[in-house]
Design a protein around this motif. Structure first.
Motif, PDB file in Angstrom:
ATOM      1  N   LEU A  51       0.826  -1.200   0.000  1.00  0.00           N
ATOM      2  CA  LEU A  51       0.000   0.000   0.000  1.00  0.00           C
ATOM      3  C   LEU A  51       0.867   1.260   0.000  1.00  0.00           C
ATOM      4  O   LEU A  51       0.509   2.273  -0.586  1.00  0.00           O
ATOM      5  CB  LEU A  51      -0.930  -0.002   1.209  1.00  0.00           C
ATOM      6  N   PHE A  52       2.033   1.192   0.645  1.00  0.00           N
ATOM      7  CA  PHE A  52       2.909   2.353   0.741  1.00  0.00           C
ATOM      8  C   PHE A  52       4.147   2.238  -0.147  1.00  0.00           C
ATOM      9  O   PHE A  52       5.066   3.046  -0.027  1.00  0.00           O
ATOM     10  CB  PHE A  52       3.310   2.600   2.203  1.00  0.00           C
ATOM     11  N   SER A  53       4.156   1.272  -1.046  1.00  0.00           N
ATOM     12  CA  SER A  53       5.242   1.179  -2.023  1.00  0.00           C
ATOM     13  C   SER A  53       4.943   2.139  -3.173  1.00  0.00           C
ATOM     14  O   SER A  53       3.810   2.611  -3.329  1.00  0.00           O
ATOM     15  CB  SER A  53       5.352  -0.250  -2.555  1.00  0.00           C
ATOM     16  N   SER A  54       5.929   2.424  -3.976  1.00  0.00           N
ATOM     17  CA  SER A  54       5.701   3.309  -5.127  1.00  0.00           C
ATOM     18  C   SER A  54       4.626   2.751  -6.044  1.00  0.00           C
ATOM     19  O   SER A  54       3.774   3.493  -6.545  1.00  0.00           O
ATOM     20  CB  SER A  54       7.008   3.492  -5.912  1.00  0.00           C
ATOM     21  N   GLU A  55       4.642   1.447  -6.237  1.00  0.00           N
ATOM     22  CA  GLU A  55       3.640   0.799  -7.093  1.00  0.00           C
ATOM     23  C   GLU A  55       2.238   0.955  -6.498  1.00  0.00           C
ATOM     24  O   GLU A  55       1.291   1.342  -7.182  1.00  0.00           O
ATOM     25  CB  GLU A  55       3.973  -0.689  -7.245  1.00  0.00           C
ATOM     26  N   GLY A  56       2.100   0.672  -5.212  1.00  0.00           N
ATOM     27  CA  GLY A  56       0.801   0.787  -4.550  1.00  0.00           C
ATOM     28  C   GLY A  56       0.287   2.210  -4.526  1.00  0.00           C
ATOM     29  O   GLY A  56      -0.899   2.465  -4.756  1.00  0.00           O
ATOM     30  N   LEU A  57       1.180   3.148  -4.252  1.00  0.00           N
ATOM     31  CA  LEU A  57       0.779   4.561  -4.244  1.00  0.00           C
ATOM     32  C   LEU A  57       0.344   5.015  -5.635  1.00  0.00           C
ATOM     33  O   LEU A  57      -0.594   5.798  -5.776  1.00  0.00           O
ATOM     34  CB  LEU A  57       1.926   5.428  -3.721  1.00  0.00           C
ATOM     35  N   ALA A  58       1.022   4.498  -6.668  1.00  0.00           N
ATOM     36  CA  ALA A  58       0.640   4.837  -8.047  1.00  0.00           C
ATOM     37  C   ALA A  58      -0.749   4.291  -8.369  1.00  0.00           C
ATOM     38  O   ALA A  58      -1.552   4.960  -9.034  1.00  0.00           O
ATOM     39  CB  ALA A  58       1.669   4.301  -9.037  1.00  0.00           C
ATOM     40  N   VAL A  59      -1.048   3.092  -7.884  1.00  0.00           N
ATOM     41  CA  VAL A  59      -2.366   2.496  -8.118  1.00  0.00           C
ATOM     42  C   VAL A  59      -3.449   3.332  -7.424  1.00  0.00           C
ATOM     43  O   VAL A  59      -4.501   3.613  -8.009  1.00  0.00           O
ATOM     44  CB  VAL A  59      -2.400   1.024  -7.642  1.00  0.00           C
ATOM     45  N   ILE A  60      -3.196   3.751  -6.189  1.00  0.00           N
ATOM     46  CA  ILE A  60      -4.170   4.583  -5.483  1.00  0.00           C
ATOM     47  C   ILE A  60      -4.312   5.935  -6.178  1.00  0.00           C
ATOM     48  O   ILE A  60      -5.424   6.439  -6.358  1.00  0.00           O
ATOM     49  CB  ILE A  60      -3.769   4.781  -4.007  1.00  0.00           C
ATOM     50  N   ALA A  61      -3.191   6.521  -6.587  1.00  0.00           N
ATOM     51  CA  ALA A  61      -3.235   7.805  -7.295  1.00  0.00           C
ATOM     52  C   ALA A  61      -4.068   7.686  -8.564  1.00  0.00           C
ATOM     53  O   ALA A  61      -4.846   8.586  -8.891  1.00  0.00           O
ATOM     54  CB  ALA A  61      -1.822   8.285  -7.620  1.00  0.00           C
ATOM     55  N   ALA A  62      -3.910   6.583  -9.270  1.00  0.00           N
ATOM     56  CA  ALA A  62      -4.700   6.364 -10.481  1.00  0.00           C
ATOM     57  C   ALA A  62      -6.183   6.305 -10.139  1.00  0.00           C
ATOM     58  O   ALA A  62      -7.015   6.922 -10.809  1.00  0.00           O
ATOM     59  CB  ALA A  62      -4.252   5.080 -11.175  1.00  0.00           C
ATOM     60  N   ARG A  63      -6.508   5.600  -9.070  1.00  0.00           N
ATOM     61  CA  ARG A  63      -7.915   5.463  -8.657  1.00  0.00           C
ATOM     62  C   ARG A  63      -8.534   6.818  -8.318  1.00  0.00           C
ATOM     63  O   ARG A  63      -9.640   7.118  -8.725  1.00  0.00           O
ATOM     64  CB  ARG A  63      -7.991   4.499  -7.470  1.00  0.00           C
TER      65      ARG A  63
END
Length: 109
Positions: A51-63
């Protein structure tokens, strides 16, 4: 809560130039966070807390921006960091009142 980020370098999408990204956190739900963790894992994230990895943050940002993760990941590095740090700060701030409330309850006992 909504936060508008002006991009240093606009992204091109469907023949249009996008010069800002608006992160709208108002409708973000627990299911969205669980989905972001799952999607980050499916995209190869092996960090302890996706959730707090760059990948997870990017997914949340996209959402919360109406974009797709590839759009967020394709941002210029300073823009990417600004977007993902904004998401991270929101998540930390969001959880903070709960922590403070439990700490206060423990002190009163």
């Amino acid at each position: 809560m909504s936060k508008k980020i002006i991009l240093r370098k606009p992204i091109e999408k469907d023949g249009q130039s996008i010069g800002e990204i608006e992160l709208n956190f108002d409708d973000l739900k627990g299911n969205d966070l669980v989905h972001a963790e799952r999607q980050a894992r499916m995209r190869g994230d092996i960090s302890p807390d996706p959730l707090f990895s760059s990948e997870g943050l990017a997914v949340i940002a996209a959402r919360v921006s109406g974009q797709i993760p590839e759009d967020i990941l394709g941002l210029l590095a300073p823009d990417f960091l600004q977007v993902t740090n904004t998401v991270k700060n929101f998540l930390y701030d969001w959880a903070s009142p709960m922590r403070t409330q439990s700490e206060t309850s423990e002190k009163q006992s």
